[in-house]
Motif scaffolding. Structure first.
Motif, PDB file in Angstrom:
ATOM      1  N   ILE A 129       0.882  -1.163   0.000  1.00  0.00           N
ATOM      2  CA  ILE A 129       0.000   0.000   0.000  1.00  0.00           C
ATOM      3  C   ILE A 129       0.916   1.209   0.000  1.00  0.00           C
ATOM      4  O   ILE A 129       1.653   1.438   0.961  1.00  0.00           O
ATOM      5  CB  ILE A 129      -0.919   0.039   1.231  1.00  0.00           C
ATOM      6  CG1 ILE A 129      -1.760  -1.236   1.328  1.00  0.00           C
ATOM      7  CG2 ILE A 129      -1.827   1.265   1.179  1.00  0.00           C
ATOM      8  CD1 ILE A 129      -2.521  -1.363   2.633  1.00  0.00           C
ATOM      9  N   GLU A 130       0.911   1.951  -1.081  1.00  0.00           N
ATOM     10  CA  GLU A 130       1.863   3.041  -1.246  1.00  0.00           C
ATOM     11  C   GLU A 130       1.841   3.994  -0.052  1.00  0.00           C
ATOM     12  O   GLU A 130       0.793   4.500   0.343  1.00  0.00           O
ATOM     13  CB  GLU A 130       1.554   3.812  -2.536  1.00  0.00           C
ATOM     14  CG  GLU A 130       2.596   4.841  -2.904  1.00  0.00           C
ATOM     15  CD  GLU A 130       2.329   5.482  -4.255  1.00  0.00           C
ATOM     16  OE1 GLU A 130       3.050   6.420  -4.614  1.00  0.00           O
ATOM     17  OE2 GLU A 130       1.397   5.020  -4.948  1.00  0.00           O
ATOM     18  N   TYR A 177     -10.678   0.286  -9.027  1.00  0.00           N
ATOM     19  CA  TYR A 177     -10.222  -0.064  -7.688  1.00  0.00           C
ATOM     20  C   TYR A 177      -8.811  -0.637  -7.779  1.00  0.00           C
ATOM     21  O   TYR A 177      -8.380  -1.080  -8.855  1.00  0.00           O
ATOM     22  CB  TYR A 177     -11.170  -1.077  -7.035  1.00  0.00           C
ATOM     23  CG  TYR A 177     -11.104  -2.454  -7.653  1.00  0.00           C
ATOM     24  CD1 TYR A 177     -10.328  -3.467  -7.081  1.00  0.00           C
ATOM     25  CD2 TYR A 177     -11.786  -2.755  -8.825  1.00  0.00           C
ATOM     26  CE1 TYR A 177     -10.253  -4.731  -7.650  1.00  0.00           C
ATOM     27  CE2 TYR A 177     -11.713  -4.011  -9.405  1.00  0.00           C
ATOM     28  CZ  TYR A 177     -10.948  -4.994  -8.813  1.00  0.00           C
ATOM     29  OH  TYR A 177     -10.856  -6.242  -9.380  1.00  0.00           O
ATOM     30  N   PRO A 178      -8.040  -0.664  -6.674  1.00  0.00           N
ATOM     31  CA  PRO A 178      -6.675  -1.183  -6.724  1.00  0.00           C
ATOM     32  C   PRO A 178      -6.656  -2.673  -7.072  1.00  0.00           C
ATOM     33  O   PRO A 178      -7.364  -3.471  -6.453  1.00  0.00           O
ATOM     34  CB  PRO A 178      -6.144  -0.947  -5.304  1.00  0.00           C
ATOM     35  CG  PRO A 178      -7.016   0.117  -4.728  1.00  0.00           C
ATOM     36  CD  PRO A 178      -8.363  -0.100  -5.350  1.00  0.00           C
ATOM     37  N   GLN A 179      -5.851  -3.026  -8.047  1.00  0.00           N
ATOM     38  CA  GLN A 179      -5.772  -4.414  -8.500  1.00  0.00           C
ATOM     39  C   GLN A 179      -5.420  -5.366  -7.361  1.00  0.00           C
ATOM     40  O   GLN A 179      -4.531  -5.097  -6.563  1.00  0.00           O
ATOM     41  CB  GLN A 179      -4.713  -4.537  -9.598  1.00  0.00           C
ATOM     42  CG  GLN A 179      -4.639  -5.916 -10.229  1.00  0.00           C
ATOM     43  CD  GLN A 179      -3.657  -5.935 -11.383  1.00  0.00           C
ATOM     44  OE1 GLN A 179      -2.722  -5.149 -11.438  1.00  0.00           O
ATOM     45  NE2 GLN A 179      -3.872  -6.836 -12.322  1.00  0.00           N
ATOM     46  N   TYR A 239      -7.305  -6.167  -4.771  1.00  0.00           N
ATOM     47  CA  TYR A 239      -8.092  -5.960  -3.561  1.00  0.00           C
ATOM     48  C   TYR A 239      -9.430  -6.686  -3.664  1.00  0.00           C
ATOM     49  O   TYR A 239     -10.008  -6.809  -4.741  1.00  0.00           O
ATOM     50  CB  TYR A 239      -8.347  -4.468  -3.334  1.00  0.00           C
ATOM     51  CG  TYR A 239      -7.193  -3.711  -2.716  1.00  0.00           C
ATOM     52  CD1 TYR A 239      -5.870  -4.039  -2.983  1.00  0.00           C
ATOM     53  CD2 TYR A 239      -7.430  -2.637  -1.868  1.00  0.00           C
ATOM     54  CE1 TYR A 239      -4.816  -3.337  -2.422  1.00  0.00           C
ATOM     55  CE2 TYR A 239      -6.381  -1.927  -1.293  1.00  0.00           C
ATOM     56  CZ  TYR A 239      -5.079  -2.283  -1.579  1.00  0.00           C
ATOM     57  OH  TYR A 239      -4.036  -1.584  -1.031  1.00  0.00           O
ATOM     58  N   THR A 296      -2.401   1.448  -9.925  1.00  0.00           N
ATOM     59  CA  THR A 296      -2.102   2.410  -8.862  1.00  0.00           C
ATOM     60  C   THR A 296      -3.267   3.375  -8.680  1.00  0.00           C
ATOM     61  O   THR A 296      -4.070   3.568  -9.608  1.00  0.00           O
ATOM     62  CB  THR A 296      -0.845   3.242  -9.191  1.00  0.00           C
ATOM     63  OG1 THR A 296      -1.136   4.106 -10.305  1.00  0.00           O
ATOM     64  CG2 THR A 296       0.347   2.341  -9.512  1.00  0.00           C
ATOM     65  N   PRO A 297      -3.365   4.012  -7.505  1.00  0.00           N
ATOM     66  CA  PRO A 297      -4.381   5.059  -7.325  1.00  0.00           C
ATOM     67  C   PRO A 297      -4.229   6.192  -8.335  1.00  0.00           C
ATOM     68  O   PRO A 297      -5.222   6.790  -8.755  1.00  0.00           O
ATOM     69  CB  PRO A 297      -4.133   5.548  -5.899  1.00  0.00           C
ATOM     70  CG  PRO A 297      -3.484   4.398  -5.209  1.00  0.00           C
ATOM     71  CD  PRO A 297      -2.619   3.745  -6.251  1.00  0.00           C
ATOM     72  N   TYR A 338     -14.062   5.758  -7.891  1.00  0.00           N
ATOM     73  CA  TYR A 338     -12.873   5.000  -7.472  1.00  0.00           C
ATOM     74  C   TYR A 338     -13.132   4.464  -6.073  1.00  0.00           C
ATOM     75  O   TYR A 338     -13.525   5.213  -5.173  1.00  0.00           O
ATOM     76  CB  TYR A 338     -11.645   5.908  -7.475  1.00  0.00           C
ATOM     77  CG  TYR A 338     -10.373   5.232  -7.000  1.00  0.00           C
ATOM     78  CD1 TYR A 338      -9.711   4.319  -7.817  1.00  0.00           C
ATOM     79  CD2 TYR A 338      -9.838   5.499  -5.752  1.00  0.00           C
ATOM     80  CE1 TYR A 338      -8.550   3.691  -7.394  1.00  0.00           C
ATOM     81  CE2 TYR A 338      -8.677   4.877  -5.318  1.00  0.00           C
ATOM     82  CZ  TYR A 338      -8.033   3.978  -6.139  1.00  0.00           C
ATOM     83  OH  TYR A 338      -6.896   3.358  -5.722  1.00  0.00           O
ATOM     84  N   ASP A 376     -11.743   2.727  -2.661  1.00  0.00           N
ATOM     85  CA  ASP A 376     -10.495   2.503  -1.939  1.00  0.00           C
ATOM     86  C   ASP A 376     -10.700   2.778  -0.457  1.00  0.00           C
ATOM     87  O   ASP A 376     -11.748   3.270  -0.032  1.00  0.00           O
ATOM     88  CB  ASP A 376      -9.384   3.398  -2.485  1.00  0.00           C
ATOM     89  CG  ASP A 376      -7.987   2.824  -2.242  1.00  0.00           C
ATOM     90  OD1 ASP A 376      -7.859   1.841  -1.476  1.00  0.00           O
ATOM     91  OD2 ASP A 376      -7.022   3.357  -2.817  1.00  0.00           O
ATOM     92  N   SER A 427      -1.378   7.982  -0.612  1.00  0.00           N
ATOM     93  CA  SER A 427      -0.987   7.544  -1.947  1.00  0.00           C
ATOM     94  C   SER A 427      -0.961   8.676  -2.965  1.00  0.00           C
ATOM     95  O   SER A 427      -0.152   8.658  -3.896  1.00  0.00           O
ATOM     96  CB  SER A 427      -1.940   6.456  -2.451  1.00  0.00           C
ATOM     97  OG  SER A 427      -1.960   5.359  -1.581  1.00  0.00           O
TER      98      SER A 427
END
Length: 218
Positions: A8-9, A106-108, A110, A130-131, A146, A148, A156
């Motif tokens: 998670i960045e 959405y984040p790949q 998840y 990525t976000p 989006y 998240d 992020s």
């Protein structure tokens, strides 16, 4: 203990030892003597590995993923997270009903407690790497919303990317605890108890709050 880490960045970051969850793992190792054989995997891959006994624990993971046949234990939570729908423009989404049959990025990897798999509102859930790429799709009109976690997104995105983003702080899609999920196996009981006790100790001494800093949300 074989541990799968979810990138998670800025939070649990493959390239930043000072990210809050990275610091937490360092404290658990250095202060409590816990030993981890840790590797980063996408969230979906981590769940597969846990289900098939290839790893002992996943961190971080939100409580609530359905495991089916295997028995797992969610250890003492280290944080609380909430899932929101983010957008640009005039629309602020307050529920999944509003994105029925719309495109949601959405984040790949998840799962959002199996929300992506269950897809109750037939949304077109599209993964992004990525976000930042998710925000670009919103700005270009290629996606409606989006999906998240907060406060992940604040860590992020840049200040420029955060400017103008809409979400309803009082209408989370769901809120849950964040922490370690581990397989229950007799020969690993002592290791899990040691990890759980270490987390409890950090919480009781308020050291956990200091370690996580602005990311702390308990």
């Amino acid at each position: 203990m074989k541990l799968s880490l979810t990138h998670i960045e800025g939070v649990m970051d493959v390239a930043d030892e000072q990210a809050p969850y990275n610091r937490l793992l360092s404290v658990l190792t250095e202060q409590f003597g816990l030993q981890f054989d840790a590797q980063f995997y996408p969230s979906g891959r981590s769940n597969f590995l846990l289900d098939h006994g290839k790893i002992d624990c996943i961190f971080p993971i939100a409580k609530g993923v359905y495991r089916g046949e295997i028995e797992t234990r969610f250890l003492e939570p280290v944080n609380r997270v909430s899932v929101h729908l983010f957008s640009y423009g005039d629309t602020t989404y307050t529920s999944l009903e509003q994105v029925r049959r719309k495109t949601v990025v959405y984040p790949q990897g998840y799962l959002f407690s199996n929300l992506i798999n269950d897809n109750p509102f037939e949304a077109d859930f599209t993964p992004v790497l990525t976000p930042h790429s998710g925000m670009e799709m919103l700005k270009k009109g290629r996606a409606d919303a989006y999906l998240d976690y907060l406060p992940d997104l604040r860590f992020s995105l840049t200040a420029e990317e955060l400017e103008g983003i809409n979400y309803s702080s009082g209408n989370a899609i769901f809120s849950t605890f964040d922490g370690f999920e581990c397989r229950i196996e007799p020969h690993k009981t002592a290791a899990l108890e040691a990890l759980n006790s270490a987390i409890l100790s950090l919480k009781q001494s308020q050291q956990l709050q200091s370690i996580l800093g602005n990311y702390y949300n308990l």
